[in-house]
Design an enzyme around this catalytic site. Structure first.
Site, PDB file in Angstrom:
ATOM      1  N   ASP A 105      41.145  47.321  30.347  1.00  0.00           N
ATOM      2  CA  ASP A 105      39.888  47.276  31.101  1.00  0.00           C
ATOM      3  C   ASP A 105      39.743  48.350  32.183  1.00  0.00           C
ATOM      4  O   ASP A 105      38.709  48.439  32.836  1.00  0.00           O
ATOM      5  CB  ASP A 105      39.690  45.882  31.722  1.00  0.00           C
ATOM      6  CG  ASP A 105      40.879  45.450  32.596  1.00  0.00           C
ATOM      7  OD1 ASP A 105      41.544  46.321  33.195  1.00  0.00           O
ATOM      8  OD2 ASP A 105      41.131  44.231  32.663  1.00  0.00           O
ATOM      9  N   HIS A 120      48.242  49.400  25.744  1.00  0.00           N
ATOM     10  CA  HIS A 120      47.357  48.954  24.658  1.00  0.00           C
ATOM     11  C   HIS A 120      46.045  49.726  24.626  1.00  0.00           C
ATOM     12  O   HIS A 120      45.079  49.279  24.015  1.00  0.00           O
ATOM     13  CB  HIS A 120      47.107  47.445  24.765  1.00  0.00           C
ATOM     14  CG  HIS A 120      48.348  46.625  24.474  1.00  0.00           C
ATOM     15  ND1 HIS A 120      48.467  45.287  24.775  1.00  0.00           N
ATOM     16  CD2 HIS A 120      49.528  46.981  23.897  1.00  0.00           C
ATOM     17  CE1 HIS A 120      49.675  44.848  24.392  1.00  0.00           C
ATOM     18  NE2 HIS A 120      50.335  45.858  23.871  1.00  0.00           N
TER      19      HIS A 120
HETATM   20  P1  OAD Z   1      47.567  36.256  27.661  1.00  0.00           P
HETATM   21  O1  OAD Z   1      46.176  35.737  27.539  1.00  0.00           O
HETATM   22  O2  OAD Z   1      48.506  36.015  26.524  1.00  0.00           O
HETATM   23  O3  OAD Z   1      48.261  35.642  28.966  1.00  0.00           O
HETATM   24  C1  OAD Z   1      47.599  35.632  30.202  1.00  0.00           C
HETATM   25  C2  OAD Z   1      48.564  35.105  31.256  1.00  0.00           C
HETATM   26  O4  OAD Z   1      47.918  35.195  32.509  1.00  0.00           O
HETATM   27  C3  OAD Z   1      48.982  33.646  31.057  1.00  0.00           C
HETATM   28  O5  OAD Z   1      50.396  33.534  31.212  1.00  0.00           O
HETATM   29  C4  OAD Z   1      48.238  32.914  32.193  1.00  0.00           C
HETATM   30  O6  OAD Z   1      48.982  31.798  32.700  1.00  0.00           O
HETATM   31  C5  OAD Z   1      48.159  34.014  33.231  1.00  0.00           C
HETATM   32  N1  OAD Z   1      47.040  33.882  34.192  1.00  0.00           N
HETATM   33  C6  OAD Z   1      45.848  33.279  34.029  1.00  0.00           C
HETATM   34  N2  OAD Z   1      45.087  33.412  35.137  1.00  0.00           N
HETATM   35  C7  OAD Z   1      45.817  34.123  36.023  1.00  0.00           C
HETATM   36  C8  OAD Z   1      45.584  34.610  37.353  1.00  0.00           C
HETATM   37  N3  OAD Z   1      44.434  34.380  37.984  1.00  0.00           N
HETATM   38  N4  OAD Z   1      46.579  35.310  37.963  1.00  0.00           N
HETATM   39  C9  OAD Z   1      47.743  35.555  37.333  1.00  0.00           C
HETATM   40  N5  OAD Z   1      48.011  35.132  36.072  1.00  0.00           N
HETATM   41  C10 OAD Z   1      47.064  34.428  35.432  1.00  0.00           C
HETATM   42  O7  OAD Z   1      47.442  37.822  28.005  1.00  0.00           O
HETATM   43  P2  OAD Z   1      48.545  38.966  27.875  1.00  0.00           P
HETATM   44  O8  OAD Z   1      49.899  38.473  28.215  1.00  0.00           O
HETATM   45  O9  OAD Z   1      48.009  40.129  28.604  1.00  0.00           O
HETATM   46  O10 OAD Z   1      47.088  42.705  22.942  1.00  0.00           O
HETATM   47  O11 OAD Z   1      48.462  39.253  26.315  1.00  0.00           O
HETATM   48  C11 OAD Z   1      49.229  40.290  25.768  1.00  0.00           C
HETATM   49  C12 OAD Z   1      48.479  40.966  24.652  1.00  0.00           C
HETATM   50  O12 OAD Z   1      48.033  39.990  23.708  1.00  0.00           O
HETATM   51  C13 OAD Z   1      47.197  41.638  25.072  1.00  0.00           C
HETATM   52  O13 OAD Z   1      47.387  42.915  25.626  1.00  0.00           O
HETATM   53  C14 OAD Z   1      46.448  41.715  23.773  1.00  0.00           C
HETATM   54  C15 OAD Z   1      46.680  40.324  23.274  1.00  0.00           C
HETATM   55  O14 OAD Z   1      46.584  40.144  21.904  1.00  0.00           O
HETATM   56  C16 OAD Z   1      46.381  43.581  22.222  1.00  0.00           C
HETATM   57  O15 OAD Z   1      45.166  43.543  22.221  1.00  0.00           O
HETATM   58  C17 OAD Z   1      47.200  44.578  21.467  1.00  0.00           C
END
Ligand code: OAD
Length: 252
Positions: A105, A120
């Site tokens: 983003d 990514h």
């Molecule tokens: P996820 O959606 O898997 O995880 C989001 C994390 O953020 C979770 O552990 C939530 O508990 C946490 N969370 C939610 N709200 C929050 C806040 N306000 N502050 C801090 N943490 C919070 O997202 P990613 O781990 O980024 O890949 O996912 C990894 C990859 O999976 C992404 O980059 C994407 C997706 O498929 C691709 O598109 C290649």
């Protein structure tokens, strides 16, 4: 203890030459960008293989493009939140500092972070699948439907990593170096289950970093973290910056 932070963590940060922050969708949640997993997450409503893969783009380019055009418009309207801003401020407090992000983003750069490794891709960029010519969002969103390359006529796609694709090699190598160089490694707002990105906290810890996780929920990483700071990034990161500054210049 200073506020909610342990003496151990503040001590590590006082000694640190290098701090690396590894971020996921949770960091942008408080800006209004939905996360991928969990209730209300993108992958709870859509199937990744139907929207985020080259196969899907070949099979149904209109659907995939429409979905990305929609996300481009949402992301263009949101603003960096206090968590992004705090990471940009933290960069000025250490000799070495990098953000490694899985987010597409661009909010870290918009908040002022200078060293950002995007694992990514970046939704503000696009390229032609035929000749590789690059296009801005303004250029592609001005076209109706799937944009076409003005040089070779092939379809233009967003510059994001899709399922089944390799991570950009240079960004990956820089990220591994930033993980290995870190004295303190902050894993923030990521579920830590998408590899190879999710291996970076482990790589960093094996290289001697103090591993800190910031997340409202525990994740598979929580067990190996030296500290788990439970809460949202927009709350915890500004407090952490304040605590570092106050520890460096003790108030009378
Ligand atoms: P996820 O959606 O898997 O995880 C989001 C994390 O953020 C979770 O552990 C939530 O508990 C946490 N969370 C939610 N709200 C929050 C806040 N306000 N502050 C801090 N943490 C919070 O997202 P990613 O781990 O980024 O890949 O996912 C990894 C990859 O999976 C992404 O980059 C994407 C997706 O498929 C691709 O598109 C290649």
């Amino acid at each position: 203890m200073r506020g909610r932070f342990s003496d151990r963590l503040l001590g590590k940060l006082m000694e640190a030459d290098w701090v690396t922050a590894f971020t996921g969708a949770g960091v942008s949640a408080e800006s209004g960008v939905p996360t991928f997993r969990g209730t209300g997450g993108i992958w709870a409503r859509f199937k990744p293989e139907e929207l985020a893969s080259m196969d899907a783009f070949m099979r149904n380019p209109d659907l995939v493009w429409e979905w990305y055009a929609h996300r481009k418009r949402i992301i263009a309207e949101v603003q960096p939140n206090p968590g992004h801003v705090a990471l940009a401020q933290m960069e000025l407090l250490f000799a070495g500092f990098a953000v490694i992000t899985q987010n597409i983003d661009n909010l870290h750069r918009r908040a002022g972070s200078a060293t950002v490794h995007e694992l990514h891709g970046n939704i503000e960029r696009n390229y032609c699948i035929g000749c590789g010519r690059r296009y801005s969002n303004a250029e592609v969103l001005a076209q109706k439907g799937v944009p076409r390359c003005t040089e070779c006529g092939k379809a233009v796609r967003p510059d994001v990593v899709w399922f089944g694709e390799q991570l950009p090699l240079e960004e990956w190598e820089r990220s591994v170096r930033a993980a290995q160089s870190a004295d303190v490694f902050l894993s923030i707002g990521t579920s830590g289950i998408v590899y190879p990105a999710a291996s970076l906290p482990q790589i960093s810890r094996r290289s001697g970093a103090y591993l800190v996780e910031i997340n409202p929920e525990p994740t598979p990483l929580t067990d190996i973290a030296d500290e788990f700071l439970q809460g949202t990034s927009a709350t915890i990161l500004p407090l952490l910056v304040k605590a570092i500054e106050e520890t460096r210049t003790p108030q009378g």
